[in-house]
Design a protein around this motif. Structure first.
Motif, PDB file in Angstrom:
ATOM      1  N   PHE A  78      -4.930  -1.324  -0.150  1.00 26.68           N
ATOM      2  CA  PHE A  78      -6.120  -0.768  -0.767  1.00 26.68           C
ATOM      3  C   PHE A  78      -7.323  -1.664  -0.478  1.00 26.68           C
ATOM      4  N   LYS A  79      -8.493  -1.093  -0.602  1.00 29.32           N
ATOM      5  CA  LYS A  79      -9.714  -1.874  -0.402  1.00 29.32           C
ATOM      6  C   LYS A  79      -9.931  -2.824  -1.567  1.00 29.32           C
ATOM      7  N   GLU A  80      -9.559  -2.396  -2.776  1.00 29.21           N
ATOM      8  CA  GLU A  80      -9.777  -3.191  -3.978  1.00 29.21           C
ATOM      9  C   GLU A  80      -8.450  -3.530  -4.646  1.00 29.21           C
ATOM     10  N   GLU A  81      -8.355  -4.745  -5.198  1.00 30.23           N
ATOM     11  CA  GLU A  81      -7.137  -5.170  -5.884  1.00 30.23           C
ATOM     12  C   GLU A  81      -6.870  -4.332  -7.126  1.00 30.23           C
ATOM     13  N   GLU A  82      -7.946  -3.913  -7.803  1.00 31.62           N
ATOM     14  CA  GLU A  82      -7.785  -3.114  -9.019  1.00 31.62           C
ATOM     15  C   GLU A  82      -7.069  -1.797  -8.706  1.00 31.62           C
ATOM     16  N   ALA A  83      -7.378  -1.212  -7.565  1.00 35.58           N
ATOM     17  CA  ALA A  83      -6.736   0.044  -7.177  1.00 35.58           C
ATOM     18  C   ALA A  83      -5.245  -0.168  -6.940  1.00 35.58           C
ATOM     19  N   ALA A  84      -4.891  -1.270  -6.294  1.00 37.66           N
ATOM     20  CA  ALA A  84      -3.481  -1.586  -6.058  1.00 37.66           C
ATOM     21  C   ALA A  84      -2.740  -1.766  -7.375  1.00 37.66           C
ATOM     22  N   ALA A  85      -3.374  -2.451  -8.328  1.00 43.32           N
ATOM     23  CA  ALA A  85      -2.750  -2.687  -9.630  1.00 43.32           C
ATOM     24  C   ALA A  85      -2.507  -1.368 -10.367  1.00 43.32           C
ATOM     25  N   LYS A  86      -3.475  -0.468 -10.310  1.00 37.09           N
ATOM     26  CA  LYS A  86      -3.321   0.837 -10.959  1.00 37.09           C
ATOM     27  C   LYS A  86      -2.192   1.633 -10.306  1.00 37.09           C
ATOM     28  N   ALA A  87      -2.088   1.553  -8.990  1.00 34.81           N
ATOM     29  CA  ALA A  87      -1.043   2.286  -8.281  1.00 34.81           C
ATOM     30  C   ALA A  87       0.339   1.779  -8.671  1.00 34.81           C
ATOM     31  N   VAL A  88       0.502   0.454  -8.726  1.00 37.14           N
ATOM     32  CA  VAL A  88       1.792  -0.132  -9.105  1.00 37.14           C
ATOM     33  C   VAL A  88       2.182   0.312 -10.513  1.00 37.14           C
ATOM     34  N   GLU A  89       1.231   0.265 -11.408  1.00 37.40           N
ATOM     35  CA  GLU A  89       1.508   0.642 -12.801  1.00 37.40           C
ATOM     36  C   GLU A  89       1.933   2.099 -12.920  1.00 37.40           C
ATOM     37  N   CYS A  90       1.263   2.971 -12.172  1.00 37.83           N
ATOM     38  CA  CYS A  90       1.549   4.399 -12.290  1.00 37.83           C
ATOM     39  C   CYS A  90       2.801   4.840 -11.532  1.00 37.83           C
ATOM     40  N   LEU A  91       3.179   4.101 -10.498  1.00 42.31           N
ATOM     41  CA  LEU A  91       4.342   4.509  -9.699  1.00 42.31           C
ATOM     42  C   LEU A  91       5.669   4.040 -10.283  1.00 42.31           C
ATOM     43  N   ARG A  92       5.635   3.043 -11.121  1.00 41.56           N
ATOM     44  CA  ARG A  92       6.886   2.544 -11.700  1.00 41.56           C
ATOM     45  C   ARG A  92       7.544   3.621 -12.568  1.00 41.56           C
ATOM     46  N   GLY A  93       8.833   3.821 -12.321  1.00 41.48           N
ATOM     47  CA  GLY A  93       9.575   4.815 -13.087  1.00 41.48           C
ATOM     48  C   GLY A  93       9.503   6.213 -12.504  1.00 41.48           C
ATOM     49  N   ARG A  94       8.776   6.376 -11.386  1.00 42.41           N
ATOM     50  CA  ARG A  94       8.672   7.700 -10.775  1.00 42.41           C
ATOM     51  C   ARG A  94       9.663   7.853  -9.624  1.00 42.41           C
ATOM     52  N   TYR A  95       9.803   9.114  -9.167  1.00 44.72           N
ATOM     53  CA  TYR A  95      10.773   9.424  -8.108  1.00 44.72           C
ATOM     54  C   TYR A  95      10.078  10.099  -6.933  1.00 44.72           C
ATOM     55  N   TYR A  96      10.650   9.902  -5.754  1.00 45.18           N
ATOM     56  CA  TYR A  96      10.183  10.626  -4.570  1.00 45.18           C
ATOM     57  C   TYR A  96      11.398  11.142  -3.822  1.00 45.18           C
ATOM     58  N   ASP A  97      11.408  12.442  -3.551  1.00 46.22           N
ATOM     59  CA  ASP A  97      12.524  13.075  -2.851  1.00 46.22           C
ATOM     60  C   ASP A  97      13.858  12.783  -3.542  1.00 46.22           C
ATOM     61  N   GLY A  98      13.827  12.768  -4.870  1.00 44.64           N
ATOM     62  CA  GLY A  98      15.050  12.568  -5.651  1.00 44.64           C
ATOM     63  C   GLY A  98      15.506  11.134  -5.781  1.00 44.64           C
ATOM     64  N   ARG A  99      14.746  10.192  -5.212  1.00 43.98           N
ATOM     65  CA  ARG A  99      15.126   8.774  -5.283  1.00 43.98           C
ATOM     66  C   ARG A  99      14.066   7.988  -6.043  1.00 43.98           C
ATOM     67  N   PRO A 100      14.479   6.982  -6.830  1.00 41.94           N
ATOM     68  CA  PRO A 100      13.484   6.192  -7.579  1.00 41.94           C
ATOM     69  C   PRO A 100      12.566   5.425  -6.627  1.00 41.94           C
ATOM     70  N   ILE A 101      11.300   5.329  -6.991  1.00 43.15           N
ATOM     71  CA  ILE A 101      10.329   4.578  -6.203  1.00 43.15           C
ATOM     72  C   ILE A 101      10.401   3.110  -6.613  1.00 43.15           C
ATOM     73  N   LEU A 102      10.675   2.250  -5.651  1.00 41.57           N
ATOM     74  CA  LEU A 102      10.728   0.809  -5.897  1.00 41.57           C
ATOM     75  C   LEU A 102       9.406   0.203  -5.414  1.00 41.57           C
ATOM     76  N   VAL A 103       8.554  -0.152  -6.347  1.00 42.33           N
ATOM     77  CA  VAL A 103       7.204  -0.590  -5.986  1.00 42.33           C
ATOM     78  C   VAL A 103       6.938  -2.006  -6.485  1.00 42.33           C
ATOM     79  N   GLU A 104       6.237  -2.775  -5.684  1.00 38.12           N
ATOM     80  CA  GLU A 104       5.847  -4.130  -6.060  1.00 38.12           C
ATOM     81  C   GLU A 104       4.634  -4.533  -5.227  1.00 38.12           C
ATOM     82  N   PHE A 105       3.996  -5.622  -5.632  1.00 37.13           N
ATOM     83  CA  PHE A 105       2.883  -6.152  -4.834  1.00 37.13           C
ATOM     84  C   PHE A 105       3.447  -6.868  -3.614  1.00 37.13           C
ATOM     85  N   SER A 106       2.678  -6.833  -2.526  1.00 38.74           N
ATOM     86  CA  SER A 106       3.078  -7.516  -1.301  1.00 38.74           C
ATOM     87  C   SER A 106       1.999  -8.516  -0.908  1.00 38.74           C
ATOM     88  N   PRO A 107       2.406  -9.692  -0.416  1.00 41.70           N
ATOM     89  CA  PRO A 107       1.418 -10.683   0.022  1.00 41.70           C
ATOM     90  C   PRO A 107       0.806 -10.357   1.384  1.00 41.70           C
TER      91      PRO A 107
END
Length: 201
Positions: A78-107
């Protein structure tokens, strides 16, 4: 600024292992065609449209490597760190194509340093087992469709600012008009004071 969606991309059956399970050279400089590429670009578009709601995206990068810790990894910068943080928060616990989404920050922020240069030059002989990223490319039309929106939005914002400035200028009096107005006010004040002085005499 970058989030990692671990093992999220699942290639089409005919594309499985295209990252190079064998020892032949693999390439990242040419964009494949066919159903497998259509499947891949549909996936990228799906991810992009979902995450665009959180903020401007600078890149969606999908690993073509086949090692367990890299296969199907999706990096979204993302262009902004705040956007990345919001994405991580919202994607946790969600599924894609029937599989859980494993999301984390990357360096990872500079993908040029993390990408296999031999892969870009069509000469990587380690194939999908390379320890550097083999990033799957998308076509020019898809890239324009996804990232072109930001240029259009910036141009629209710039036009809005210009229109706002023009409206403010049209409402405000000219500099000469303000000078005359102030001069007239000063003359009025002098005349009024003089009349008072005359009256006291």
């Amino acid at each position: 600024q970058t989030i990692l969606l671990t093992n999220m991309y699942k290639p089409a059956a005919e594309d499985a292992g295209a990252g190079g399970r064998g020892g032949g050279a693999t390439s990242g400089s040419t964009v494949p065609t066919g159903r497998a590429q259509e499947h891949y670009e549909a996936f990228v578009e799906d991810v992009f449209e979902e995450l665009d709601a959180f903020g401007e995206i600078e890149g969606v990068n999908v690993c073509d490597n086949v090692t367990d810790h890299m296969i199907g990894n999706v990096y979204v910068k993302f262009k902004e760190e705040e956007a990345a943080a919001k994405a991580v928060e919202c994607l946790r616990g969600r599924y894609y194509d029937g599989r859980p989404i494993l999301v984390e920050f990357s360096p990872v922020t500079d993908f040029r340093e993390s990408t296999c240069r031999q892969y870009e030059e069509n000469s990587c002989t380690r194939g999908g087992y390379c320890n550097f990223m083999h990033l799957k490319p998308i076509g020019r039309d898809m890239r324009k469709q996804l990232y072109g929106r930001y240029k259009a939005r910036r141009e629209q914002r710039d036009r809005g600012r210009d229109d706002s400035r023009d409206r403010r200028r049209s409402r405000s009096p000219s500099r000469e008009g303000r000078k005359r107005s102030r001069s007239g006010e000063d003359d009025d004040r002098v005349n009024a004071k003089g009349m008072s002085d005359d009256a006291r005499r």
